[in-house]
Design a protein around this motif. Structure first.
Motif, PDB file in Angstrom:
ATOM      1  N   LYS A 168       4.919  -1.402   5.973  1.00 62.22           N
ATOM      2  CA  LYS A 168       3.897  -1.358   7.018  1.00 62.22           C
ATOM      3  C   LYS A 168       2.873  -2.479   6.806  1.00 62.22           C
ATOM      4  O   LYS A 168       2.512  -3.188   7.750  1.00 62.22           O
ATOM      5  CB  LYS A 168       3.226   0.013   6.971  1.00 62.22           C
ATOM      6  CG  LYS A 168       2.255   0.300   8.070  1.00 62.22           C
ATOM      7  CD  LYS A 168       1.782   1.740   7.961  1.00 62.22           C
ATOM      8  CE  LYS A 168       0.536   1.962   8.738  1.00 62.22           C
ATOM      9  NZ  LYS A 168       0.006   3.314   8.619  1.00 62.22           N
ATOM     10  N   ALA A 169       2.428  -2.678   5.567  1.00 66.07           N
ATOM     11  CA  ALA A 169       1.463  -3.729   5.257  1.00 66.07           C
ATOM     12  C   ALA A 169       2.045  -5.113   5.549  1.00 66.07           C
ATOM     13  O   ALA A 169       1.341  -5.993   6.065  1.00 66.07           O
ATOM     14  CB  ALA A 169       1.026  -3.632   3.797  1.00 66.07           C
ATOM     15  N   ALA A 170       3.327  -5.317   5.245  1.00 65.57           N
ATOM     16  CA  ALA A 170       3.971  -6.604   5.510  1.00 65.57           C
ATOM     17  C   ALA A 170       4.053  -6.878   7.012  1.00 65.57           C
ATOM     18  O   ALA A 170       3.826  -8.011   7.461  1.00 65.57           O
ATOM     19  CB  ALA A 170       5.365  -6.630   4.893  1.00 65.57           C
ATOM     20  N   ILE A 171       4.345  -5.852   7.799  1.00 65.24           N
ATOM     21  CA  ILE A 171       4.423  -6.009   9.260  1.00 65.24           C
ATOM     22  C   ILE A 171       3.036  -6.297   9.832  1.00 65.24           C
ATOM     23  O   ILE A 171       2.876  -7.174  10.686  1.00 65.24           O
ATOM     24  CB  ILE A 171       5.071  -4.775   9.912  1.00 65.24           C
ATOM     25  CG1 ILE A 171       6.551  -4.701   9.521  1.00 65.24           C
ATOM     26  CG2 ILE A 171       4.911  -4.800  11.425  1.00 65.24           C
ATOM     27  CD1 ILE A 171       7.237  -3.405   9.901  1.00 65.24           C
ATOM     28  N   ILE A 172       2.019  -5.599   9.341  1.00 66.67           N
ATOM     29  CA  ILE A 172       0.648  -5.840   9.803  1.00 66.67           C
ATOM     30  C   ILE A 172       0.244  -7.286   9.520  1.00 66.67           C
ATOM     31  O   ILE A 172      -0.329  -7.967  10.372  1.00 66.67           O
ATOM     32  CB  ILE A 172      -0.341  -4.850   9.147  1.00 66.67           C
ATOM     33  CG1 ILE A 172      -0.124  -3.437   9.694  1.00 66.67           C
ATOM     34  CG2 ILE A 172      -1.787  -5.295   9.358  1.00 66.67           C
ATOM     35  CD1 ILE A 172      -0.892  -2.354   8.955  1.00 66.67           C
ATOM     36  N   ALA A 173       0.562  -7.777   8.321  1.00 65.54           N
ATOM     37  CA  ALA A 173       0.218  -9.151   7.949  1.00 65.54           C
ATOM     38  C   ALA A 173       0.929 -10.156   8.852  1.00 65.54           C
ATOM     39  O   ALA A 173       0.328 -11.148   9.285  1.00 65.54           O
ATOM     40  CB  ALA A 173       0.568  -9.402   6.485  1.00 65.54           C
ATOM     41  N   ALA A 174       2.200  -9.915   9.155  1.00 66.32           N
ATOM     42  CA  ALA A 174       2.959 -10.829  10.012  1.00 66.32           C
ATOM     43  C   ALA A 174       2.395 -10.847  11.426  1.00 66.32           C
ATOM     44  O   ALA A 174       2.245 -11.912  12.032  1.00 66.32           O
ATOM     45  CB  ALA A 174       4.434 -10.438  10.030  1.00 66.32           C
ATOM     46  N   VAL A 175       2.085  -9.680  11.965  1.00 66.56           N
ATOM     47  CA  VAL A 175       1.544  -9.597  13.330  1.00 66.56           C
ATOM     48  C   VAL A 175       0.159 -10.237  13.386  1.00 66.56           C
ATOM     49  O   VAL A 175      -0.170 -10.940  14.342  1.00 66.56           O
ATOM     50  CB  VAL A 175       1.524  -8.134  13.825  1.00 66.56           C
ATOM     51  CG1 VAL A 175       0.777  -8.005  15.141  1.00 66.56           C
ATOM     52  CG2 VAL A 175       2.944  -7.605  13.966  1.00 66.56           C
TER      53      VAL A 175
END
Length: 191
Positions: A168-175
């Motif tokens: 979830k943290a990785a997706i938030i960072a990418a977005v």
């Protein structure tokens, strides 16, 4: 019920006379008020439809493989699920890729779990620059909104992000790093 309706639900409770108790009947809100429109909808007296525009229809669904977070990190088992054809080509718009989401081509030996729903990232791309006034179908109250487009991407465990919180943290960072005004919300997986 969604949190956005808490104030309307509280207003309905305050209509109830204190002497009637917590289980007393709530009288009808005054006619023509936003509260009455909401009360009629909540009671099922009014059916409100939100038709989809043709451009937001999911189209066909493609089978994909996902490694669930509920399984041990070393488990090679993948579950079969689907992604809409509409969302499938839109990863890069949000700075994401198939590999970052943990999406794989399903194998013949992938597990089809009845009732399994993968974790999903619901991404929104705000395309409008000025807010336009719209009217709520539930209350009739005008509100400001900007044009946007949204996509839901199923995601699973990856080697680099074996837990739900890490992924979830990785997706938030990418977005957050993607160009333009973007947002993302999450739905955890269900078995």
């Amino acid at each position: 019920m969604a949190r956005r309706f808490n104030n309307l639900d509280a207003a309905l409770r305050y209509l109830r006379p204190p002497a009637s108790g917590a289980d007393g009947i709530i009288p009808d809100a005054p006619l023509g008020t936003p509260l009455r429109k909401y009360q009629d909808w909540k009671a099922g007296k009014v059916d409100i439809d939100y038709p989809r525009s043709a451009s937001s229809n999911p189209g066909t669904f493609e089978r994909i493989g996902i490694k669930p977070f509920a399984l041990p990190a070393a488990s090679p088992i993948e579950y079969v699920t689907v992604i809409s054809a509409r969302a499938q080509g839109q990863y890069a718009l949000f700075g994401l890729s198939v590999a970052e989401l943990g999406i794989e081509i399903p194998d013949a030996d992938d597990f089809i779990a009845k009732g399994y729903r993968p974790a999903k990232a619901s991404c929104r791309n705000i395309t409008g620059t000025t807010a336009v006034t719209a009217t709520s179908k539930l209350t009739g109250v005008p509100y400001k909104a900007k044009s946007d487009v949204g996509y839901s991407f199923p995601f699973g465990r990856t080697a680099g992000n074996p837990t739900y919180s890490e992924q979830k943290a990785a997706i938030i960072a990418a977005v957050a790093a993607a160009a333009g005004t973007k947002s993302v919300s999450f739905t955890p997986e269900k078995f």
